[in-house]
Design a protein around this motif. Sequence first.
Motif, mmCIF file in Angstrom:
data_model
loop_
_atom_site.group_PDB
_atom_site.id
_atom_site.type_symbol
_atom_site.label_atom_id
_atom_site.label_comp_id
_atom_site.label_asym_id
_atom_site.label_seq_id
_atom_site.Cartn_x
_atom_site.Cartn_y
_atom_site.Cartn_z
ATOM 1 N N ARG A 299 0.903 -1.204 -0.060
ATOM 2 C CA ARG A 299 0.003 -0.115 0.179
ATOM 3 C C ARG A 299 0.907 1.298 -0.085
ATOM 4 N N TYR A 300 1.916 1.083 1.070
ATOM 5 C CA TYR A 300 2.802 2.334 1.265
ATOM 6 C C TYR A 300 3.865 2.554 -0.234
ATOM 7 N N ILE A 301 4.094 1.410 -0.572
ATOM 8 C CA ILE A 301 5.225 1.145 -1.885
ATOM 9 C C ILE A 301 4.288 1.990 -3.144
ATOM 10 N N ASP A 302 3.083 1.532 -3.179
ATOM 11 C CA ASP A 302 2.142 2.177 -4.347
ATOM 12 C C ASP A 302 2.084 3.526 -4.103
ATOM 13 N N TRP A 303 1.689 3.992 -2.928
ATOM 14 C CA TRP A 303 1.376 5.215 -2.727
ATOM 15 C C TRP A 303 2.589 6.254 -2.769
ATOM 16 N N VAL A 304 3.671 5.874 -2.492
ATOM 17 C CA VAL A 304 5.040 6.564 -2.680
ATOM 18 C C VAL A 304 5.576 6.671 -4.133
ATOM 19 N N THR B 55 2.948 6.417 -6.930
ATOM 20 C CA THR B 55 1.889 6.983 -7.471
ATOM 21 C C THR B 55 1.417 8.447 -7.044
ATOM 22 N N THR B 56 1.255 8.438 -5.646
ATOM 23 C CA THR B 56 0.709 9.752 -5.369
ATOM 24 C C THR B 56 1.498 11.006 -5.826
ATOM 25 N N PRO B 57 2.945 11.000 -5.815
ATOM 26 C CA PRO B 57 3.700 12.041 -6.362
ATOM 27 C C PRO B 57 3.426 12.403 -7.916
ATOM 28 N N LEU B 58 2.956 11.401 -8.588
ATOM 29 C CA LEU B 58 2.877 11.429 -9.952
ATOM 30 C C LEU B 58 1.198 12.042 -10.088
ATOM 31 N N LEU B 59 0.234 11.685 -9.111
ATOM 32 C CA LEU B 59 -0.986 12.373 -9.317
ATOM 33 C C LEU B 59 -0.949 13.828 -9.073
ATOM 34 N N VAL B 60 -0.480 14.323 -7.998
ATOM 35 C CA VAL B 60 -0.270 15.677 -7.605
ATOM 36 C C VAL B 60 0.732 16.429 -8.630
ATOM 37 N N ILE C 107 6.635 9.391 6.034
ATOM 38 C CA ILE C 107 6.568 9.807 7.564
ATOM 39 C C ILE C 107 4.977 8.994 7.773
ATOM 40 N N GLY C 108 4.367 9.103 7.177
ATOM 41 C CA GLY C 108 3.018 8.321 7.413
ATOM 42 C C GLY C 108 2.940 6.947 7.560
ATOM 43 N N LEU C 109 4.246 6.266 6.861
ATOM 44 C CA LEU C 109 4.457 5.004 7.135
ATOM 45 C C LEU C 109 5.225 4.691 8.532
ATOM 46 N N VAL D 286 2.270 18.263 5.937
ATOM 47 C CA VAL D 286 2.856 18.051 4.865
ATOM 48 C C VAL D 286 1.580 18.137 3.954
ATOM 49 N N HIS D 287 0.701 17.222 4.245
ATOM 50 C CA HIS D 287 -0.385 17.310 3.663
ATOM 51 C C HIS D 287 -1.367 18.717 3.238
ATOM 52 N N LEU D 288 -1.245 19.388 4.293
ATOM 53 C CA LEU D 288 -1.747 20.933 4.151
ATOM 54 C C LEU D 288 -0.931 21.806 3.366
ATOM 55 N N LEU E 113 -10.742 14.547 -2.364
ATOM 56 C CA LEU E 113 -10.950 12.969 -2.454
ATOM 57 C C LEU E 113 -9.666 12.610 -1.012
ATOM 58 N N TRP E 114 -8.487 13.173 -1.440
ATOM 59 C CA TRP E 114 -7.375 12.910 -0.506
ATOM 60 C C TRP E 114 -7.708 13.119 0.948
ATOM 61 N N ILE E 115 -8.405 14.090 1.093
ATOM 62 C CA ILE E 115 -8.860 14.539 2.701
ATOM 63 C C ILE E 115 -9.376 13.110 3.657
ATOM 64 N N ILE F 279 -9.203 8.410 7.642
ATOM 65 C CA ILE F 279 -9.477 7.004 7.733
ATOM 66 C C ILE F 279 -8.553 6.218 8.583
ATOM 67 N N TRP F 280 -7.090 6.992 8.338
ATOM 68 C CA TRP F 280 -5.923 6.343 9.018
ATOM 69 C C TRP F 280 -6.418 6.512 10.729
ATOM 70 N N ILE F 281 -6.921 7.657 11.065
ATOM 71 C CA ILE F 281 -7.175 8.033 12.548
ATOM 72 C C ILE F 281 -8.028 6.860 12.970
ATOM 73 N N LEU G 210 -11.363 3.781 -2.244
ATOM 74 C CA LEU G 210 -10.675 5.139 -2.655
ATOM 75 C C LEU G 210 -9.558 5.055 -3.446
ATOM 76 N N ASP G 211 -8.651 4.047 -3.191
ATOM 77 C CA ASP G 211 -7.380 3.976 -4.147
ATOM 78 C C ASP G 211 -8.013 4.037 -5.705
ATOM 79 N N LEU G 212 -9.063 3.311 -5.814
ATOM 80 C CA LEU G 212 -9.705 3.031 -7.180
ATOM 81 C C LEU G 212 -10.108 4.308 -7.903
ATOM 82 N N ALA H 291 -9.503 7.180 -6.763
ATOM 83 C CA ALA H 291 -8.455 8.269 -6.787
ATOM 84 C C ALA H 291 -7.559 8.254 -8.222
ATOM 85 N N LYS H 292 -7.654 6.889 -8.838
ATOM 86 C CA LYS H 292 -6.849 6.515 -9.992
ATOM 87 C C LYS H 292 -7.382 6.357 -11.440
ATOM 88 N N THR H 293 -8.379 5.690 -11.419
ATOM 89 C CA THR H 293 -9.005 5.325 -12.927
ATOM 90 C C THR H 293 -9.825 6.704 -13.160
HETATM 91 C C1 RET Z 1 -1.598 9.020 6.044
HETATM 92 C C2 RET Z 1 -1.350 8.980 7.321
HETATM 93 C C3 RET Z 1 -0.645 10.118 7.849
HETATM 94 C C4 RET Z 1 -1.511 11.558 7.782
HETATM 95 C C5 RET Z 1 -1.622 11.375 6.131
HETATM 96 C C6 RET Z 1 -1.910 10.355 5.441
HETATM 97 C C7 RET Z 1 -2.253 10.675 3.832
HETATM 98 C C8 RET Z 1 -2.315 9.817 3.117
HETATM 99 C C9 RET Z 1 -2.781 10.222 1.668
HETATM 100 C C10 RET Z 1 -2.856 9.092 0.806
HETATM 101 C C11 RET Z 1 -3.179 9.270 -0.414
HETATM 102 C C12 RET Z 1 -3.333 8.282 -1.272
HETATM 103 C C13 RET Z 1 -3.997 8.188 -2.476
HETATM 104 C C14 RET Z 1 -3.856 6.890 -2.969
HETATM 105 C C15 RET Z 1 -4.211 6.486 -4.491
HETATM 106 O O1 RET Z 1 -4.253 5.468 -4.789
HETATM 107 C C16 RET Z 1 -0.152 8.434 5.022
HETATM 108 C C17 RET Z 1 -2.798 8.147 5.805
HETATM 109 C C18 RET Z 1 -1.864 13.003 5.833
HETATM 110 C C19 RET Z 1 -3.216 11.582 1.469
HETATM 111 C C20 RET Z 1 -4.427 9.199 -3.245
#
Ligand code: RET
Length: 246
Positions: free
Chosen positions: A74-79, A81-86, A113-115, A135-137, A171-173, A178-180, A201-203, A205-207
């Motif tokens: 999940r985190y390898i994918d995000w690290v 693909t998400t830089p590419l999306l933004v 840092i999230g990982l 950093v998200h902000l 969407l990313w908010i 969800i992590w919390i 959500l990942d689906l 966010a991408k397709t």
């Molecule tokens: C974490 C936890 C720590 C705080 C924040 C997070 C944000 C993650 C985001 C992920 C976006 C993923 C996407 C995936 C698409 O497939 C790492 C959950 C801020 C914004 C768009």
Amino acid sequence: MSTAITVSYSISAVGLLVGVGIVFALMRSDRVDAERGKFAWLFIIPGFAALSYILMAAEIGVITVNGNEVYLFRYIDWVVTTPLLVGYAGYVAGAPRKWVLGVAAADAMMIIIGLGATLSTGIATWVGFGVSAGVHLVLLAILYLVFPMFAREHRERYRLFKILQNHVGLLWIAYPVIWITSPAGLGYVSAVGTAMIIAYLDLVAKTPYVYFVWTERASFAVDPVDADDAGTEETIDADDVAAAAD
Ligand code: RET
């Protein structure tokens, strides 16, 4: 792993492969300039994610931390693909290279840092979460305050930029929220529930992201001058004038 997770991950993998198909169609279209649209980068977004979902469905790269299962892909994918999306949203805005690369690097930091927060215990978890959310902000500020300054200069891509800006921005908010609630945070939602929500959500966010580029592909028309061939409108105007004179 629960069947619900395997099913959700498999559905996401299929949906992401549809995204790969859409990028193929973009590359093959002879009406658009694939080079100018930098469409080759878009392959990585659903392509890498589809691969990650296949590996996750096969339970590869799953580790147990503090009694919780963490899917490393999940985190390898995000690290990746998400830089590419933004970053691609910045490219569409017409932002200079340093902004596109800067925003992509900040995004990768947010994920790493999230990982770190997910793999930590005690107070370190929440410090990590706070820094990543900060950093998200910063990303959101760049998306809504910096990129629009460049986008205003590139009218032909403005509409696509606005779509990508809001798709990413809104969407990313959901992710930090969800992590919390997940077992990595406060644990209100089970690991299965969390996995199912993130797979969806990942689906989404991408397709749809690559689909939006497809629907707005005229932003990268082969020859914009030819595309809105001035002749047509003028002929209509001339006819109108002639009709009015009759
Ligand atoms: C974490 C936890 C720590 C705080 C924040 C997070 C944000 C993650 C985001 C992920 C976006 C993923 C996407 C995936 C698409 O497939 C790492 C959950 C801020 C914004 C768009």
